[in-house]
Write an enzyme that holds these catalytic residues in place. Sequence first.
Site, PDB file in Angstrom:
ATOM      1  N   ARG A 190       9.591 -21.743   7.368  1.00  0.00           N
ATOM      2  CA  ARG A 190       9.685 -21.246   8.756  1.00  0.00           C
ATOM      3  C   ARG A 190       8.354 -20.692   9.247  1.00  0.00           C
ATOM      4  NH1 ARG A 190      14.729 -17.709   8.209  1.00  0.00           N
ATOM      5  NH2 ARG A 190      16.402 -19.185   7.797  1.00  0.00           N
ATOM      6  N   ARG A 211      10.089 -18.108  15.537  1.00  0.00           N
ATOM      7  CA  ARG A 211      10.200 -17.085  16.576  1.00  0.00           C
ATOM      8  C   ARG A 211       9.313 -15.871  16.359  1.00  0.00           C
ATOM      9  NH1 ARG A 211      16.601 -16.360  16.720  1.00  0.00           N
ATOM     10  NH2 ARG A 211      16.266 -16.582  14.466  1.00  0.00           N
ATOM     11  N   ARG A 224       9.061 -22.362  23.412  1.00  0.00           N
ATOM     12  CA  ARG A 224      10.525 -22.400  23.393  1.00  0.00           C
ATOM     13  C   ARG A 224      11.095 -22.095  24.775  1.00  0.00           C
ATOM     14  NH1 ARG A 224      15.099 -21.869  24.231  1.00  0.00           N
ATOM     15  NH2 ARG A 224      16.821 -21.241  22.874  1.00  0.00           N
ATOM     16  N   ASP A 232      15.162 -29.446  12.560  1.00  0.00           N
ATOM     17  CA  ASP A 232      16.299 -28.667  12.083  1.00  0.00           C
ATOM     18  C   ASP A 232      17.058 -29.500  11.065  1.00  0.00           C
ATOM     19  OD1 ASP A 232      19.337 -27.610  12.400  1.00  0.00           O
ATOM     20  OD2 ASP A 232      17.923 -26.025  12.942  1.00  0.00           O
ATOM     21  N   TYR A 249      28.166 -26.961   7.061  1.00  0.00           N
ATOM     22  CA  TYR A 249      28.158 -26.825   8.524  1.00  0.00           C
ATOM     23  C   TYR A 249      29.113 -27.815   9.181  1.00  0.00           C
ATOM     24  CZ  TYR A 249      24.021 -23.818   8.257  1.00  0.00           C
ATOM     25  OH  TYR A 249      23.154 -22.785   7.996  1.00  0.00           O
TER      26      TYR A 249
END
Length: 374
Positions: A37, A41, A50, A87, A164
Site C-alpha cells: 500500500r 490514502r 482520488r 484492487d 469476499y
Amino acid sequence: MSIHAVSADDPVPPENHRLLRALLRQPVDMTPVWAMRQAGRYLPEYRKVREQAGSFMQLCTTPELACEVTLQPLRRFKLDAAILFSDILTIPDAMGLGLRMSDRDGPQFEHPLRTAADVSRLGVPDPEDRLRYVLDAVRLIRRELAGSTPLIGFAGSPWTLATYMVEGGSSKEYARVKGMMFQDPVTMHRLLDINAHAVTIYLNAQIDAGAQAVMVFDTWGGVLTPRDYREFSLRYMRQVVAGLKRESDGQRIPVILFTKAGGLWLEDLAASGCEAVGVDWTVDMSEARQRVGGRVALQGNMDPSVLYASPDRICQEVQAILDSYGPGPGHVFNLGHGVHQQTDPDRLAVMVDAVHALSAKFHSPASAATSQAG
C-alpha cells in the site's frame, strides 16, 4: 494530468534490479525496500487524484490515473519497486458480481455467491476484455518507468477472493464462507478452482503486459485452521504458482506469496514453488530464515504501527529487523502489512532511507562469506 516520466535517455541506476536479484536470492549491494500500500490514502497527492477521479473504481479503471498514483510514491521515496495500483477484487467484479466501494463499509458485492447454482454460473474472465484497464495500466507504467524501477503485479489468492465473493463484502466472523466450506466443500472447491484459473490467467496477462514480478495476497488465509489452510488456501495458491509464466524476455519472473498471519505455514509456503514468501510481524526474521532453510527469499516484516513512532525509533526497528535476518542475500525489506491511512509520509521516508543506509554492511563480501559459512 501530466505524468512525470523517466526519460529513456536518463542513466539507469545500478540498483535498478536490486529487488529482482534479492527475490532470486542473488547478491545485492544493499537490502531492497518497498511497502505494501505504498500508493494510497496516506499521501496527500493520492487523495487529490482520488478526489478528481470521483470514485475509487474510477481511479482503478482509468489507466492514466492508476499509472499516476502508482508512480507517486516513487517520486517521494527511494523505493526499489513500484507496485501496480489496483484492487484484489477486480477479478470477481469482472465475473459479474457487481463491486461497489464504500468509504464507510468498504467493498460490497451486489451479487454475492450463496449457493452451488451461483457458483456454477461463474466464468473465468478474459483479462484483455473485462480487465483490459488493468493491463493498459501495466503497459503505461512500464513505459513511464523506462527501466528505472521494477514493476510488481499482483492478485488476491483464490481463498481471499472467495471470502469476499461469498460474504458479499468484509467480514469479522466469515460465517457464510466458512459455512459453505464446512457444509458444502464440493461447491467451495469448485469456486476455488475457478478463482485459481482466473488468478493464473490474470497474472500471466500482467506478466505479458510488463510486470517483472508478481505477488499473491492471501489476506484471509490466516483465519483458517492448519488443516483447512492447506486444503482450501495453500492448495490453490500452489495451483496458481504452477500455472504462471516464469520467464519474460529471458528474465526470471519471481513470485511472492503472502499469507497474513501465516507464520504457522512458512515451510509449506516455501515448498510451493514460489521464489519469495512474505512475513508479517508475528514471526522474527531470524526464525523465518531458519525455517525456510534458504529455499526462498523472505519479504518483511516491520509492524506498520512503528511508523507512528519517532524517526529514531523507526531506525532502531529497521536495524533490529536487519540484524534478525542477518548477512547475505534473499531479504526484501517491507512492512508486515500495508501502510496505515494515518501514517505521516515523512516517517515512511525515514524507514526507506534507514534500510538503505543500515543494510549495506550485511551485503559486503566479508558478511556474505560469513553467511555462507554459517
